[in-house]
Motif scaffolding. Sequence first.
Motif, short mmCIF file in Angstrom:
data_model
loop_
_atom_site.label_atom_id
_atom_site.label_comp_id
_atom_site.label_asym_id
_atom_site.label_seq_id
_atom_site.Cartn_x
_atom_site.Cartn_y
_atom_site.Cartn_z
N MET A 63 0.88 -1.23 -0.07
CA MET A 63 0.01 -0.16 0.04
C MET A 63 0.85 1.32 -0.14
O MET A 63 0.84 2.30 0.85
CB MET A 63 -1.00 0.04 1.15
CG MET A 63 -2.20 -0.91 1.03
SD MET A 63 -3.08 -0.56 -0.47
CE MET A 63 -4.10 0.65 -0.13
N ASP A 87 -2.31 -2.51 -3.44
CA ASP A 87 -1.97 -4.00 -3.52
C ASP A 87 -2.68 -4.88 -4.33
O ASP A 87 -2.45 -5.71 -4.96
CB ASP A 87 -1.81 -4.28 -2.09
CG ASP A 87 -0.73 -3.97 -1.18
OD1 ASP A 87 0.05 -3.17 -1.70
OD2 ASP A 87 -0.59 -4.11 -0.10
N GLN A 88 -4.11 -4.75 -4.34
CA GLN A 88 -5.01 -5.60 -4.98
C GLN A 88 -4.81 -5.50 -6.77
O GLN A 88 -5.24 -6.26 -7.39
CB GLN A 88 -6.71 -5.43 -4.90
CG GLN A 88 -7.06 -4.07 -5.34
CD GLN A 88 -7.40 -3.06 -4.29
OE1 GLN A 88 -6.42 -2.94 -3.49
NE2 GLN A 88 -8.43 -2.38 -4.19
N PHE A 89 -4.08 -4.47 -7.11
CA PHE A 89 -3.69 -4.17 -8.38
C PHE A 89 -2.27 -4.28 -8.67
O PHE A 89 -1.96 -3.98 -9.76
CB PHE A 89 -4.23 -3.08 -9.04
CG PHE A 89 -5.65 -2.69 -8.94
CD1 PHE A 89 -6.75 -3.90 -9.46
CD2 PHE A 89 -6.24 -1.58 -8.08
CE1 PHE A 89 -8.06 -3.65 -9.37
CE2 PHE A 89 -7.69 -1.77 -7.89
CZ PHE A 89 -8.50 -2.49 -8.36
N LYS A 90 -1.48 -4.73 -7.80
CA LYS A 90 0.09 -4.72 -8.25
C LYS A 90 0.57 -5.58 -9.09
O LYS A 90 1.53 -5.25 -9.83
CB LYS A 90 0.50 -5.37 -6.56
CG LYS A 90 0.69 -6.71 -6.11
CD LYS A 90 1.13 -6.83 -5.07
CE LYS A 90 0.69 -8.47 -4.53
NZ LYS A 90 1.31 -8.91 -3.24
N ASP A 91 -0.14 -6.76 -9.46
CA ASP A 91 0.42 -7.54 -10.64
C ASP A 91 0.08 -6.72 -12.12
O ASP A 91 0.85 -7.30 -12.98
CB ASP A 91 -0.43 -8.98 -10.57
CG ASP A 91 -0.02 -9.66 -9.52
OD1 ASP A 91 0.79 -9.36 -8.68
OD2 ASP A 91 -0.87 -10.61 -8.98
N GLU A 128 -9.10 -6.58 -15.87
CA GLU A 128 -8.46 -6.12 -14.62
C GLU A 128 -8.18 -4.45 -14.48
O GLU A 128 -8.40 -4.18 -13.27
CB GLU A 128 -7.24 -6.97 -14.39
CG GLU A 128 -7.54 -8.36 -13.84
CD GLU A 128 -5.98 -9.07 -13.50
OE1 GLU A 128 -5.63 -9.29 -12.58
OE2 GLU A 128 -5.28 -9.28 -14.60
N GLU A 131 -11.22 -2.51 -13.64
CA GLU A 131 -11.45 -2.50 -12.09
C GLU A 131 -10.56 -1.39 -11.49
O GLU A 131 -11.00 -0.68 -10.77
CB GLU A 131 -11.26 -4.00 -11.50
CG GLU A 131 -12.32 -4.66 -11.70
CD GLU A 131 -12.01 -6.12 -10.86
OE1 GLU A 131 -11.62 -6.06 -9.62
OE2 GLU A 131 -11.88 -7.17 -11.63
N ALA A 132 -9.31 -1.51 -12.02
CA ALA A 132 -8.24 -0.49 -11.40
C ALA A 132 -8.59 1.01 -11.67
O ALA A 132 -8.68 1.70 -10.88
CB ALA A 132 -6.85 -0.70 -12.00
N TRP A 135 -11.55 1.94 -9.36
CA TRP A 135 -11.08 2.24 -8.18
C TRP A 135 -10.47 3.40 -8.33
O TRP A 135 -10.70 4.26 -7.12
CB TRP A 135 -10.18 0.98 -7.66
CG TRP A 135 -9.54 1.17 -6.33
CD1 TRP A 135 -10.38 0.55 -5.25
CD2 TRP A 135 -8.71 1.94 -5.64
NE1 TRP A 135 -9.66 0.60 -4.14
CE2 TRP A 135 -8.79 1.47 -4.37
CE3 TRP A 135 -7.81 2.75 -6.33
CZ2 TRP A 135 -7.76 2.31 -3.61
CZ3 TRP A 135 -6.73 3.32 -5.58
CH2 TRP A 135 -6.90 3.29 -4.02
N CYS A 160 -7.27 6.07 1.45
CA CYS A 160 -6.82 4.59 0.98
C CYS A 160 -6.41 3.67 2.21
O CYS A 160 -5.66 2.94 2.09
CB CYS A 160 -5.79 4.59 -0.06
SG CYS A 160 -6.23 5.41 -1.45
N PRO A 162 -6.57 0.87 4.73
CA PRO A 162 -7.17 -0.52 4.83
C PRO A 162 -8.31 -0.67 5.92
O PRO A 162 -8.45 0.07 6.62
CB PRO A 162 -5.78 -1.32 5.50
CG PRO A 162 -4.88 -0.38 6.08
CD PRO A 162 -5.37 1.11 5.67
#
Length: 162
Positions: A63, A87-91, A128, A131-132, A135, A160, A162
């Motif tokens: 984050m 983090d949910q989009f780190k890939d 994906e 979604e990013a 967000w 942002c 958590p």
Amino acid sequence: MQTSIHTMSVKEEIIVNVPKEFVWYAWTISERVAEWFAPEAVIEAKEGGAYELYFIPGNKSGMNTKGCKLLNLTHGKELQFTWKGPDQFKDIMNADDQLTTVRVNLESISEDSTNVTVHHTGFGKDEEWQEALEWHLRAWTGVLSSLKSALEKGEGNLCCQP
């Protein structure tokens, strides 16, 4: 506040009722950024300097925008920096070759009023990335509301958490 989604980019605008110089400092001084955006910030206000935000203080592995840099800096008018997603989009968006770009423009409307425009570009086109993008649209709306509140009332809401 004006919000729009362009082709795979986010553009957000807000009017802040303070002089442009105050808004500039809010984006370019670490301690000021920590009042309204992220609780810990490392900002080196020069081209190539750090633009790192840590949304969980002390956490250097998640984050955050660790490694992001200022690409352009025109004093009092514009800054542009690389960006990492949460983090949910780190890939899809946090590797060095996948970073998106945020451009912040400031325009005086009057002596005591500034139009702030954030234009976030570089999103990919698959599901994906969609979604990013969505967000970030919500996040930038909250970030600019927090900027306005912090500068006008002294009551920023950090982004942002958590």
